[in-house]
Write a protein that holds these residues in place. Structure first.
Motif, mmCIF file in Angstrom:
data_model
loop_
_atom_site.group_PDB
_atom_site.id
_atom_site.type_symbol
_atom_site.label_atom_id
_atom_site.label_comp_id
_atom_site.label_asym_id
_atom_site.label_seq_id
_atom_site.Cartn_x
_atom_site.Cartn_y
_atom_site.Cartn_z
ATOM 1 N N SER A 177 -11.908 0.661 0.571
ATOM 2 C CA SER A 177 -12.965 0.592 -0.430
ATOM 3 C C SER A 177 -12.375 0.303 -1.797
ATOM 4 C CB SER A 177 -13.754 1.908 -0.457
ATOM 5 O OG SER A 177 -12.878 3.002 -0.687
ATOM 6 N N VAL A 178 -13.225 -0.097 -2.717
ATOM 7 C CA VAL A 178 -12.859 -0.293 -4.118
ATOM 8 C C VAL A 178 -13.483 0.846 -4.914
ATOM 9 C CG1 VAL A 178 -13.007 -1.812 -6.115
ATOM 10 C CG2 VAL A 178 -12.746 -2.792 -3.829
ATOM 11 N N ARG B 273 -8.031 -0.194 -5.080
ATOM 12 C CA ARG B 273 -8.556 -0.627 -3.793
ATOM 13 C C ARG B 273 -7.639 -0.152 -2.688
ATOM 14 N NH1 ARG B 273 -9.994 -6.808 -1.711
ATOM 15 N NH2 ARG B 273 -10.751 -6.191 0.354
ATOM 16 N N THR C 171 -6.596 -0.555 1.159
ATOM 17 C CA THR C 171 -6.661 -1.463 2.294
ATOM 18 C C THR C 171 -5.694 -0.983 3.361
ATOM 19 O OG1 THR C 171 -4.946 -2.915 1.369
ATOM 20 C CG2 THR C 171 -7.233 -3.443 0.840
#
Length: 493
Positions: free
Chosen positions: A234-235, A245, A247
């Protein structure tokens, strides 16, 4: 759902090999115990009313099961052949309108398949209603055990997803309440036909239909898990500093009792520019084994260093300290320094106000070692004054090493940091009043920094660092351990 104690761990990993993550990223790792995953699934099913939606969409009277189990549907036909007057049990009256009206909250148990995925076991009970030909309502309670083998994959966008490889359903007891048995049997025939025989026949009939209808329950459960896993990437906002962010750096590692998620944390400033780790390379995070249960999150020191560096690049660590920013007990005037440096009176007549201009030369250097988190700020401190009608005059400049203690805590899903002065080391860089012993100024400068500088930089980083969303885990008031490669982690109970 079971309650667990959670732990957020800072690790010093500078002695390990560099991470293979994204350029400009910092390393984060999380380990999820299977009990936590089971509780998260059950909690989401209960809180989201997902089974009610499934019941209305698939199992309602007009839905898939309604069509197959209705009087004119598949089971209706089977009942006509097996339970009709010319069928296997000719004495049993026909049934119409058979439909599933309720599913109990499933009991979810998981078995981890190392390197592959999960085996999902779902136990639930179904409530089936039907009308008897002689009038009245028949209710059946059917136990069902659903077993599915699911594989963990990563799609093209990098999101995690569990997909079904196979699904099997085993029906347990089919219970007919004794007071409703007259619906199926004329009273005169009860002595000759036993209810267990009816249960066996109904179980055989339902067993031919329900297994393929109950696999949508697995889809619903997997939808919950996939949603929970998807929320890891998610950001998240960092307030005025920018955003970060999370990842996935690789496909999660599935062990015997836990899943490990290795993440990259990418930081961007308010203009969208990627913030590089302080040392240019990201240190990996290695989670040591624990004997407890729960969720364990490890963040490399690059995470904290990058956030402090982001604040520094935006000027948050540069500050002018004047007398209005400190209490009256701290004198920012030339008269306060005359006793230590008498030559000052020959350069500056009388008593004039002073100001400290703090400027950082580089990003803060963060260290996690021996159970302590510290940051070192290297920069210059100019001591300036101004006579009425004259420009600002720099009396002397000091090279400074400001050591800060970092106290981490967790609140509102974020890692919070509280900075405090540990030590201040000063060296004379230049002087307009002749040679001075810079070490004699350390106490005075420390007091001024403590009073005005530390509150300012704490405010600059007050937004905190949002933690990854690991299965909606609440890390509130979690214990935060600071560890390096020489320390062990506490167990999670």
């Amino acid at each position: 759902p079971k309650m667990f104690k959670f732990c957020v761990v800072f690790l010093l990993c500078g002695l390990l090999t560099p991470s293979q993550g994204l350029v400009g990223s910092a390393s984060v790792s999380a380990r999820v115990d299977k009990d936590v995953l089971e509780s998260a699934i059950t909690g989401s099913l209960a809180n989201g009313n997902l089974l009610e939606g499934l019941l209305g969409g698939l199992l309602g009277g007009g839905g898939l099961v309604g069509g197959l189990l209705g009087g004119n549907g598949l089971v209706g036909g089977l009942l006509g052949g097996l339970l009709g007057k010319n069928g296997l049990l000719g004495t049993i009256q026909g049934l119409t309108g058979l439909k599933i009206v309720n599913i109990t909250l499933p009991k979810i148990t998981l078995s981890f398949l190392p390197g592959v995925g999960l085996q999902l076991n779902i136990y639930t009970q179904l409530l089936v209603d039907g009308n008897g030909a002689v009038g009245g309502l028949l209710q059946l309670q059917v136990e069902a055990n659903i077993t599915a083998r699911v594989r963990l994959v990563q799609d093209k966008s990098g999101a995690l997803k569990l997909v079904i490889e196979n699904c099997k359903t085993l029906l347990g007891d089919v219970n007919i309440p004794a007071h409703l048995s007259h619906i199926l049997f004329p009273v005169c025939l009860l002595p000759r036909l036993k209810v267990p025989l009816v249960e066996k026949t109904l179980k055989s009939v339902l067993g031919g239909v329900l297994p393929r209808l109950l696999c949508p329950v697995v889809d619903t459960v997997l939808g919950v898990v996939n949603s929970l896993l998807g929320s890891v990437t998610s950001v998240l906002p960092l307030g005025a500093l920018g955003d970060l962010r999370y990842t996935l750096s690789s496909l999660p590692i599935i062990g015997d009792k836990s899943i490990q998620l290795d993440l990259n944390l990418l930081l961007r400033d308010a203009a969208g520019n990627v913030v590089e780790p302080v040392r240019g390379l990201s240190s990996p995070v290695t989670l040591l084994p624990t004997t407890g249960r729960g969720v364990q999150v490890g963040l490399s020191q690059d995470v904290l260093g990058a956030v402090l560096g982001l604040a520094q690049k935006q000027g948050a660590f540069n500050l002018d300290i004047t007398s209005s920013a400190v209490p009256s007990s701290i004198s920012l005037s030339t008269s306060a320094l005359v006793s230590a440096f008498p030559q000052l009176s020959t350069v500056v007549p009388g008593s004039l106000p002073l100001a400290l201009r703090v400027r950082l030369a580089d990003v803060p250097e963060v260290s996690l070692r021996d159970g302590k988190a510290t940051a070192t700020l290297q920069g210059t401190i100019d001591v300036v004054t101004r006579r009425p009608g004259f420009p600002v005059q720099t009396l002397f400049s000091l090279d400074s090493d400001i050591g800060l203690n970092i106290t981490p805590s967790v609140a509102s899903g974020k890692l919070r940091t509280s900075l405090a002065i540990d030590r201040v080391k000063l060296r004379l860089a230049s002087s307009q009043i002749g040679p001075i012993n810079a070490s004699r100024l350390e106490g005075w400068v420390t007091d001024a920094l403590t009073a005005a500088y530390v509150p300012a930089i704490n405010s600059a980083v007050s937004a905190g660092i949002p933690l990854p969303n690991i299965l909606n885990t609440n890390f509130e008031n979690s214990q935060v351990d600071i560890a390096d490669v020489r320390l062990s982690f506490p167990s999670i109970a």
